[in-house]
Design a protein around this motif. Sequence first.
Motif, PDB file in Angstrom:
ATOM      1  N   ASP A  65       6.099   5.147 -11.973  1.00  0.00           N
ATOM      2  CA  ASP A  65       5.299   6.390 -12.353  1.00  0.00           C
ATOM      3  C   ASP A  65       4.424   6.818 -11.416  1.00  0.00           C
ATOM      4  O   ASP A  65       4.084   8.325 -11.463  1.00  0.00           O
ATOM      5  CB  ASP A  65       4.355   5.714 -13.491  1.00  0.00           C
ATOM      6  CG  ASP A  65       5.182   5.433 -14.864  1.00  0.00           C
ATOM      7  OD1 ASP A  65       6.433   5.742 -14.804  1.00  0.00           O
ATOM      8  OD2 ASP A  65       4.490   4.821 -15.742  1.00  0.00           O
ATOM      9  N   VAL A  66       3.857   6.259 -10.371  1.00  0.00           N
ATOM     10  CA  VAL A  66       2.886   6.699  -9.461  1.00  0.00           C
ATOM     11  C   VAL A  66       3.319   6.868  -8.009  1.00  0.00           C
ATOM     12  O   VAL A  66       3.061   7.984  -7.448  1.00  0.00           O
ATOM     13  CB  VAL A  66       1.596   5.535  -9.542  1.00  0.00           C
ATOM     14  CG1 VAL A  66       0.548   6.312  -8.770  1.00  0.00           C
ATOM     15  CG2 VAL A  66       1.355   5.610 -10.940  1.00  0.00           C
ATOM     16  N   LEU A  67       4.032   5.676  -7.522  1.00  0.00           N
ATOM     17  CA  LEU A  67       4.149   5.671  -6.045  1.00  0.00           C
ATOM     18  C   LEU A  67       5.421   6.591  -5.691  1.00  0.00           C
ATOM     19  O   LEU A  67       5.365   6.832  -4.312  1.00  0.00           O
ATOM     20  CB  LEU A  67       4.317   4.024  -5.662  1.00  0.00           C
ATOM     21  CG  LEU A  67       3.101   3.464  -6.001  1.00  0.00           C
ATOM     22  CD1 LEU A  67       3.419   1.944  -5.596  1.00  0.00           C
ATOM     23  CD2 LEU A  67       1.625   3.766  -5.343  1.00  0.00           C
ATOM     24  N   ALA A  68       6.555   6.476  -6.572  1.00  0.00           N
ATOM     25  CA  ALA A  68       7.875   7.228  -6.053  1.00  0.00           C
ATOM     26  C   ALA A  68       8.169   8.285  -7.043  1.00  0.00           C
ATOM     27  O   ALA A  68       7.493   8.340  -7.921  1.00  0.00           O
ATOM     28  CB  ALA A  68       8.868   5.898  -6.094  1.00  0.00           C
TER      29      ALA A  68
ATOM     30  N   GLY B  18      -5.253   4.213  -0.387  1.00  0.00           N
ATOM     31  CA  GLY B  18      -4.892   2.941  -1.217  1.00  0.00           C
ATOM     32  C   GLY B  18      -6.123   2.960  -2.358  1.00  0.00           C
ATOM     33  O   GLY B  18      -5.695   2.855  -3.524  1.00  0.00           O
ATOM     34  N   LYS B  19      -7.478   3.216  -2.057  1.00  0.00           N
ATOM     35  CA  LYS B  19      -8.500   3.067  -3.022  1.00  0.00           C
ATOM     36  C   LYS B  19      -8.147   4.354  -4.024  1.00  0.00           C
ATOM     37  O   LYS B  19      -8.315   4.264  -5.087  1.00  0.00           O
ATOM     38  CB  LYS B  19      -9.667   3.384  -2.387  1.00  0.00           C
ATOM     39  CG  LYS B  19     -10.339   2.497  -1.913  1.00  0.00           C
ATOM     40  CD  LYS B  19     -11.263   1.538  -2.564  1.00  0.00           C
ATOM     41  CE  LYS B  19     -11.547   0.232  -1.872  1.00  0.00           C
ATOM     42  NZ  LYS B  19     -10.563  -0.721  -1.565  1.00  0.00           N
ATOM     43  N   ALA B  20      -7.616   5.546  -3.592  1.00  0.00           N
ATOM     44  CA  ALA B  20      -7.380   6.656  -4.723  1.00  0.00           C
ATOM     45  C   ALA B  20      -6.205   6.181  -5.386  1.00  0.00           C
ATOM     46  O   ALA B  20      -6.219   6.399  -6.791  1.00  0.00           O
ATOM     47  CB  ALA B  20      -7.000   7.878  -3.811  1.00  0.00           C
ATOM     48  N   ILE B  21      -5.105   5.465  -4.824  1.00  0.00           N
ATOM     49  CA  ILE B  21      -4.072   4.915  -5.900  1.00  0.00           C
ATOM     50  C   ILE B  21      -4.712   4.045  -6.984  1.00  0.00           C
ATOM     51  O   ILE B  21      -4.178   4.103  -7.941  1.00  0.00           O
ATOM     52  CB  ILE B  21      -2.965   4.709  -4.851  1.00  0.00           C
ATOM     53  CG1 ILE B  21      -2.245   5.655  -3.833  1.00  0.00           C
ATOM     54  CG2 ILE B  21      -1.939   4.057  -5.686  1.00  0.00           C
ATOM     55  CD1 ILE B  21      -1.525   5.127  -2.711  1.00  0.00           C
ATOM     56  N   HIS B  22      -5.512   3.061  -6.308  1.00  0.00           N
ATOM     57  CA  HIS B  22      -5.824   2.266  -7.024  1.00  0.00           C
ATOM     58  C   HIS B  22      -6.783   2.815  -8.534  1.00  0.00           C
ATOM     59  O   HIS B  22      -6.500   2.405  -9.566  1.00  0.00           O
ATOM     60  CB  HIS B  22      -6.964   1.258  -6.331  1.00  0.00           C
ATOM     61  CG  HIS B  22      -7.441   0.055  -7.124  1.00  0.00           C
ATOM     62  ND1 HIS B  22      -8.383  -0.822  -6.679  1.00  0.00           N
ATOM     63  CD2 HIS B  22      -7.260  -0.495  -8.346  1.00  0.00           C
ATOM     64  CE1 HIS B  22      -8.650  -1.807  -7.525  1.00  0.00           C
ATOM     65  NE2 HIS B  22      -7.926  -1.658  -8.436  1.00  0.00           N
ATOM     66  N   SER B  27      -6.675   4.427 -14.031  1.00  0.00           N
ATOM     67  CA  SER B  27      -7.076   5.406 -15.036  1.00  0.00           C
ATOM     68  C   SER B  27      -5.950   5.434 -15.810  1.00  0.00           C
ATOM     69  O   SER B  27      -6.006   6.139 -16.963  1.00  0.00           O
ATOM     70  CB  SER B  27      -7.615   6.386 -14.537  1.00  0.00           C
ATOM     71  OG  SER B  27      -6.824   7.175 -13.559  1.00  0.00           O
ATOM     72  N   LEU B  28      -4.632   5.108 -15.532  1.00  0.00           N
ATOM     73  CA  LEU B  28      -3.521   5.031 -16.149  1.00  0.00           C
ATOM     74  C   LEU B  28      -3.239   4.093 -17.071  1.00  0.00           C
ATOM     75  O   LEU B  28      -2.460   3.894 -17.918  1.00  0.00           O
ATOM     76  CB  LEU B  28      -2.080   5.356 -15.270  1.00  0.00           C
ATOM     77  CG  LEU B  28      -2.094   6.647 -14.639  1.00  0.00           C
ATOM     78  CD1 LEU B  28      -1.114   6.422 -13.542  1.00  0.00           C
ATOM     79  CD2 LEU B  28      -1.679   7.705 -15.622  1.00  0.00           C
ATOM     80  N   GLY B  29      -4.357   2.932 -16.913  1.00  0.00           N
ATOM     81  CA  GLY B  29      -4.295   2.097 -17.884  1.00  0.00           C
ATOM     82  C   GLY B  29      -3.870   0.622 -17.576  1.00  0.00           C
ATOM     83  O   GLY B  29      -3.715  -0.500 -18.232  1.00  0.00           O
ATOM     84  N   PHE B  30      -3.442   0.490 -16.260  1.00  0.00           N
ATOM     85  CA  PHE B  30      -3.135  -0.508 -15.549  1.00  0.00           C
ATOM     86  C   PHE B  30      -4.350  -1.526 -15.193  1.00  0.00           C
ATOM     87  O   PHE B  30      -4.953  -1.268 -13.911  1.00  0.00           O
ATOM     88  CB  PHE B  30      -2.058  -0.352 -14.418  1.00  0.00           C
ATOM     89  CG  PHE B  30      -0.851   0.275 -14.646  1.00  0.00           C
ATOM     90  CD1 PHE B  30       0.222  -0.528 -15.133  1.00  0.00           C
ATOM     91  CD2 PHE B  30      -0.696   1.501 -14.301  1.00  0.00           C
ATOM     92  CE1 PHE B  30       1.440   0.107 -15.458  1.00  0.00           C
ATOM     93  CE2 PHE B  30       0.321   2.147 -14.709  1.00  0.00           C
ATOM     94  CZ  PHE B  30       1.550   1.554 -15.361  1.00  0.00           C
ATOM     95  N   GLY B  31      -4.512  -2.087 -15.986  1.00  0.00           N
ATOM     96  CA  GLY B  31      -6.066  -2.999 -15.572  1.00  0.00           C
ATOM     97  C   GLY B  31      -5.818  -4.390 -14.657  1.00  0.00           C
ATOM     98  O   GLY B  31      -6.940  -4.738 -14.379  1.00  0.00           O
TER      99      GLY B  31
END
Lengths: 81, 81
Positions: A65-68, B18-22, B27-31
């Motif tokens: 969903d995000v990285l690729a 990396g922080k931005a991706i995190h 915020s997409l719900g992967f807690g």
Amino acid sequence: MKAKVYVTLKPSVLDPQGKAIHHSVESLGFGQITDVRQGKYFEIALDKNLPEAEAKATAEQIAKDVLANPVIEDYRVEIIK
Amino acid sequence: MKAKVYVTLKPSVLDPQGKAIHHSVESLGFGQITDVRQGKYFEIALDKNLPEAEAKATAEQIAKDVLANPVIEDYRVEIIK
């Protein structure tokens, strides 16, 4: 627990950045190189109480969903304890 | 013969990407994600007649001189037949 995600361009997709690196490397005198392709690499640290199967599923979902960009990129996920 | 080169920021170096991706992933719900770090990944195709030791040395040299900035980045080279 840690997930490593490797994202690479699909073989059919041109990689101008890789070509540029190949060219630089050749002009530096490394003559034995036939091709260079650039990809991305991510290390995702996951909650250590997460079961391995769930960690793998989460990392796969994030990769997709995000990285690729699945239209032009392939991805591979590896879980490390 | 193929060399895979992984380039990662040294652990002491901040990784805003990396922080931005995190942040996006959260915020997409992967807690269950505690950290994300981004690196680079390269696939180098080498002349197949090159002995393995020489291929490794060449790939290490390219990683050090061209692909990574040794001041802020670590690199790892893997040779695949």
